[in-house]
Motif scaffolding. Structure first.
Motif, PDB file in Angstrom:
ATOM      1  N   ALA A   1     -39.167 -65.036 -54.156  1.00 51.61           N
ATOM      2  CA  ALA A   1     -39.024 -64.210 -55.051  1.00 51.61           C
ATOM      3  C   ALA A   1     -40.140 -63.178 -55.171  1.00 51.61           C
ATOM      4  N   VAL A   2     -41.419 -63.556 -54.754  1.00 45.80           N
ATOM      5  CA  VAL A   2     -42.265 -62.592 -54.671  1.00 45.80           C
ATOM      6  C   VAL A   2     -42.222 -61.805 -53.458  1.00 45.80           C
ATOM      7  N   ALA A   3     -41.766 -62.332 -52.541  1.00 45.92           N
ATOM      8  CA  ALA A   3     -41.478 -61.406 -51.318  1.00 45.92           C
ATOM      9  C   ALA A   3     -40.311 -60.452 -51.648  1.00 45.92           C
ATOM     10  N   GLN A   4     -39.262 -60.873 -52.554  1.00 41.70           N
ATOM     11  CA  GLN A   4     -38.163 -60.324 -52.698  1.00 41.70           C
ATOM     12  C   GLN A   4     -38.546 -58.730 -53.568  1.00 41.70           C
ATOM     13  N   TYR A   5     -39.450 -59.076 -54.735  1.00 42.90           N
ATOM     14  CA  TYR A   5     -40.021 -58.338 -55.610  1.00 42.90           C
ATOM     15  C   TYR A   5     -40.946 -57.428 -54.873  1.00 42.90           C
ATOM     16  N   THR A   6     -41.940 -57.642 -54.176  1.00 44.88           N
ATOM     17  CA  THR A   6     -43.096 -56.716 -53.557  1.00 44.88           C
ATOM     18  C   THR A   6     -42.329 -55.567 -52.527  1.00 44.88           C
ATOM     19  N   GLY A   7     -41.155 -56.219 -51.868  1.00 46.17           N
ATOM     20  CA  GLY A   7     -40.450 -55.507 -50.922  1.00 46.17           C
ATOM     21  C   GLY A   7     -39.631 -54.634 -51.648  1.00 46.17           C
ATOM     22  N   GLY A   8     -38.944 -55.139 -52.469  1.00 50.37           N
ATOM     23  CA  GLY A   8     -38.065 -54.236 -53.318  1.00 50.37           C
ATOM     24  C   GLY A   8     -38.819 -53.294 -54.193  1.00 50.37           C
ATOM     25  N   ASN A   9     -39.919 -53.423 -54.419  1.00 50.23           N
ATOM     26  CA  ASN A   9     -40.814 -52.235 -55.309  1.00 50.23           C
ATOM     27  C   ASN A   9     -40.978 -51.373 -54.106  1.00 50.23           C
ATOM     28  N   SER A  10     -41.403 -51.719 -52.999  1.00 51.72           N
ATOM     29  CA  SER A  10     -41.720 -50.586 -51.904  1.00 51.72           C
ATOM     30  C   SER A  10     -40.428 -49.804 -51.907  1.00 51.72           C
ATOM     31  N   TYR A  11     -39.471 -50.369 -51.712  1.00 51.68           N
ATOM     32  CA  TYR A  11     -38.178 -49.612 -51.314  1.00 51.68           C
ATOM     33  C   TYR A  11     -37.712 -48.907 -52.509  1.00 51.68           C
ATOM     34  N   SER A  12     -37.904 -49.558 -53.715  1.00 51.36           N
ATOM     35  CA  SER A  12     -37.446 -48.657 -54.994  1.00 51.36           C
ATOM     36  C   SER A  12     -38.211 -47.411 -55.126  1.00 51.36           C
ATOM     37  N   ILE A  13     -39.313 -47.312 -54.769  1.00 47.83           N
ATOM     38  CA  ILE A  13     -40.173 -46.428 -55.072  1.00 47.83           C
ATOM     39  C   ILE A  13     -39.974 -45.354 -53.889  1.00 47.83           C
ATOM     40  N   LEU A  14     -39.712 -45.656 -52.718  1.00 43.51           N
ATOM     41  CA  LEU A  14     -39.523 -44.668 -51.587  1.00 43.51           C
ATOM     42  C   LEU A  14     -38.112 -44.452 -51.782  1.00 43.51           C
ATOM     43  N   PHE A  15     -37.240 -45.048 -52.164  1.00 42.99           N
ATOM     44  CA  PHE A  15     -35.794 -44.631 -52.331  1.00 42.99           C
ATOM     45  C   PHE A  15     -35.544 -43.675 -53.409  1.00 42.99           C
ATOM     46  N   ASN A  16     -36.305 -43.932 -54.595  1.00 45.01           N
ATOM     47  CA  ASN A  16     -36.100 -42.970 -55.782  1.00 45.01           C
ATOM     48  C   ASN A  16     -37.060 -41.697 -55.789  1.00 45.01           C
TER      49      ASN A  16
ATOM     50  N   THR B   1     -48.584 -49.787 -54.104  1.00 43.26           N
ATOM     51  CA  THR B   1     -47.561 -50.238 -53.586  1.00 43.26           C
ATOM     52  C   THR B   1     -47.693 -51.041 -52.340  1.00 43.26           C
ATOM     53  N   ALA B   2     -48.515 -50.523 -51.295  1.00 45.26           N
ATOM     54  CA  ALA B   2     -49.058 -51.007 -49.974  1.00 45.26           C
ATOM     55  C   ALA B   2     -49.736 -52.494 -50.613  1.00 45.26           C
ATOM     56  N   ALA B   3     -50.453 -52.471 -51.578  1.00 51.10           N
ATOM     57  CA  ALA B   3     -51.469 -53.797 -51.758  1.00 51.10           C
ATOM     58  C   ALA B   3     -50.392 -54.878 -52.230  1.00 51.10           C
ATOM     59  N   GLN B   4     -49.483 -54.548 -52.869  1.00 49.29           N
ATOM     60  CA  GLN B   4     -48.440 -55.496 -53.278  1.00 49.29           C
ATOM     61  C   GLN B   4     -47.691 -55.936 -52.239  1.00 49.29           C
ATOM     62  N   CYS B   5     -47.418 -55.305 -51.313  1.00 45.81           N
ATOM     63  CA  CYS B   5     -46.726 -55.801 -49.941  1.00 45.81           C
ATOM     64  C   CYS B   5     -47.438 -56.665 -49.296  1.00 45.81           C
ATOM     65  N   VAL B   6     -48.566 -56.365 -49.205  1.00 38.60           N
ATOM     66  CA  VAL B   6     -49.627 -57.292 -48.597  1.00 38.60           C
ATOM     67  C   VAL B   6     -49.616 -58.732 -49.334  1.00 38.60           C
ATOM     68  N   VAL B   7     -49.719 -58.755 -50.476  1.00 40.72           N
ATOM     69  CA  VAL B   7     -49.773 -60.018 -51.422  1.00 40.72           C
ATOM     70  C   VAL B   7     -48.506 -60.702 -51.218  1.00 40.72           C
ATOM     71  N   GLY B   8     -47.273 -59.935 -51.110  1.00 41.49           N
ATOM     72  CA  GLY B   8     -46.208 -60.518 -50.894  1.00 41.49           C
ATOM     73  C   GLY B   8     -45.934 -61.364 -49.670  1.00 41.49           C
TER      74      GLY B   8
END
Length: 446
Positions: free
Chosen positions: A262-277, A425-432
């Protein structure tokens, strides 16, 4: 492995033949394509819409993100509804609903500003769109889980999800031209018509399935049934066709691997949502002379390629003897670390073409997700894929209204300093990546 029915006679429930699998994969892929074309329409024309209605960054972030309020919350129970009542019964109605809203979005926006409460009406429109679209992916997960062998589920579902990026490319390529030549309203009408055509095709596929006995309890002569000796048993196929059992949520929620995913899904989804939008707005403001059709299409083309290749790579790794857990961790880890590395480079460049290359690489890295956490619910909850995927995907969808809104607020507060958005956003991806690498699994939990 392909097994002839004559060699193994017990009933196989609703397992698809090779021809049925191919037909449904194409249908679900194209459905996901038009779904994301509809979803990408507003982010692509956000700059034009904001200019017409005098939105600031906070306004844009609110309108873009409120779609995910309805989307994320509905996902929690959408999968359970699909599992219990049948995804094939739910999907035609939900698809027609978001198709109609998409087509009439320009008229609804005009109506919003005709009223005395434009913001309330705008939020309602976007939330309803999210609610209707929320049934799509969990329904497809439910369909795949009930009609395919275990070894094929991840590959097929990964390909189906790759349709999301084709939809973004379609909306970005044609939408950029339509916005420039005709205006932003034409993009919603174009995508609405495409979506309506898909609704008709899906209805035809369902009628063909019912009319030819698709989903029968045993295959007809001379048909090939997709069975995997190593991973599948007749009992597992029969269990997919019994009345939907209750999901042991307690067991799932107590398992650390679920929360790692779920954490990986959240952090990866966050990066994609920001790039997407936000990516179209970033390029529009940072490089105002750049061609919209270039930056709206090129990054998405990269993720199209890798999202299609990723399921094949994962399947090949499994065929070579790698464990499911190792394969999922490898694909997801490379994806998240790759995105983080690219986003950290963005503040160091001022060139359009270098920025385009970096974001293209980031999107390409995101595509590897389709061989990782994206298909993880089929691993740890094979008999409850629709229900679990709904809750699981909500973790990624939450980023749509949290991450996208916060990004807009950061931009408003820092006078459009995009560096803060990308570094956070990058920092969150590392955590995920770290959490999933340590605690993730590809084994069955429930």
């Amino acid at each position: 492995m392909l097994k002839r029915p004559g060699e193994y006679e017990p009933p196989l429930g609703k397992i698809w033949t090779r021809a049925e699998s191919r037909m449904w994969t194409i249908t679900m892929f194209s459905g996901t394509c038009v779904l994301y074309a509809a979803r990408a329409s507003l982010p692509i024309c956000a700059a034009a819409v904001a200019k017409e209605f005098a939105w600031n960054k906070t306004d844009s972030g609110t309108v873009l993100s409120c779609f995910f309020w309805g989307y994320a919350l509905t996902q929690v129970f959408a999968g359970r509804i699909a599992d219990k009542y049948g995804a094939e019964k739910i999907l035609p109605y939900s698809s027609l609903a978001w198709t109609m809203i998409t087509f009439f979005t320009p008229h609804l926006f005009d109506f919003a500003y005709w009223t005395n409460y434009p913001l309330v009406v705008l939020l309602t429109i976007r939330i309803l769109t999210g609610v209707c679209q929320a049934f799509h992916i969990p329904s497809l997960a439910s369909i795949v889980s009930k009609h395919l062998a275990a070894a094929d589920k991840g590959r097929v579902f990964g390909i189906v999800l790759a349709g999301s990026h084709w939809g973004t490319v379609l909306a970005g390529a044609i939408g950029s031209i339509l916005i420039e030549w005709i205006g932003w309203r034409s993009l919603f009408q174009f995508v609405g018509i495409l979506s309506l055509v898909w609704c008709w095709i899906f209805r035809w596929v369902l009628d063909k399935k019912n009319g030819t006995g698709g989903g029968r309890s045993s295959p007809q002569p001379d048909e090939e049934v997709l069975i995997d000796k190593k991973h599948d048993t007749i009992e597992s196929h029969l269990s997919a066709n019994t009345p939907c059992p209750s999901v042991p949520w307690g067991t799932l929620f107590r398992h650390p691997a679920f929360w790692a995913a779920a954490v990986a899904q959240y952090t990866g989804g966050n990066s994609y949502s920001i790039l997407f939008n936000w990516l179209p707005s970033y390029f529009h403001e940072t490089f105002p002379t750049a061609k919209a059709v270039v930056y709206n299409v090129v990054p998405s083309l990269a993720i199209v390629v890798t999202s299609l290749v990723a399921p094949v790579m994962a399947s090949r790794a499994l065929a070579e003897g790698k464990t499911v857990t190792y394969t999922r961790k490898l694909m997801e880890g490379v994806s998240l670390i790759g995105i983080a590395f690219c986003l950290m480079l963005v503040p160091m460049t001022s060139s359009f073409w270098l920025s385009l290359l970096i974001f293209t690489m980031a999107m390409a890295a995101r595509g590897l997700h389709h061989g990782g956490v994206s298909v993880n619910p089929h691993d740890f909850a094979p008999n409850h894929a629709g229900s679990v995927f709904g809750v699981f995907n909500a973790c990624g969808a939450i980023t749509g209204f949290v991450g996208v809104y916060i990004a807009g607020h950061i931009l408003e507060a820092t006078n459009n300093n995009w560096s803060y958005v990308f570094i956070v956003t990058a920092a969150q991806c590392v955590v995920g990546a770290m959490v999933y690498t340590l605690l993730g699994t590809g084994q069955k939990i429930i």
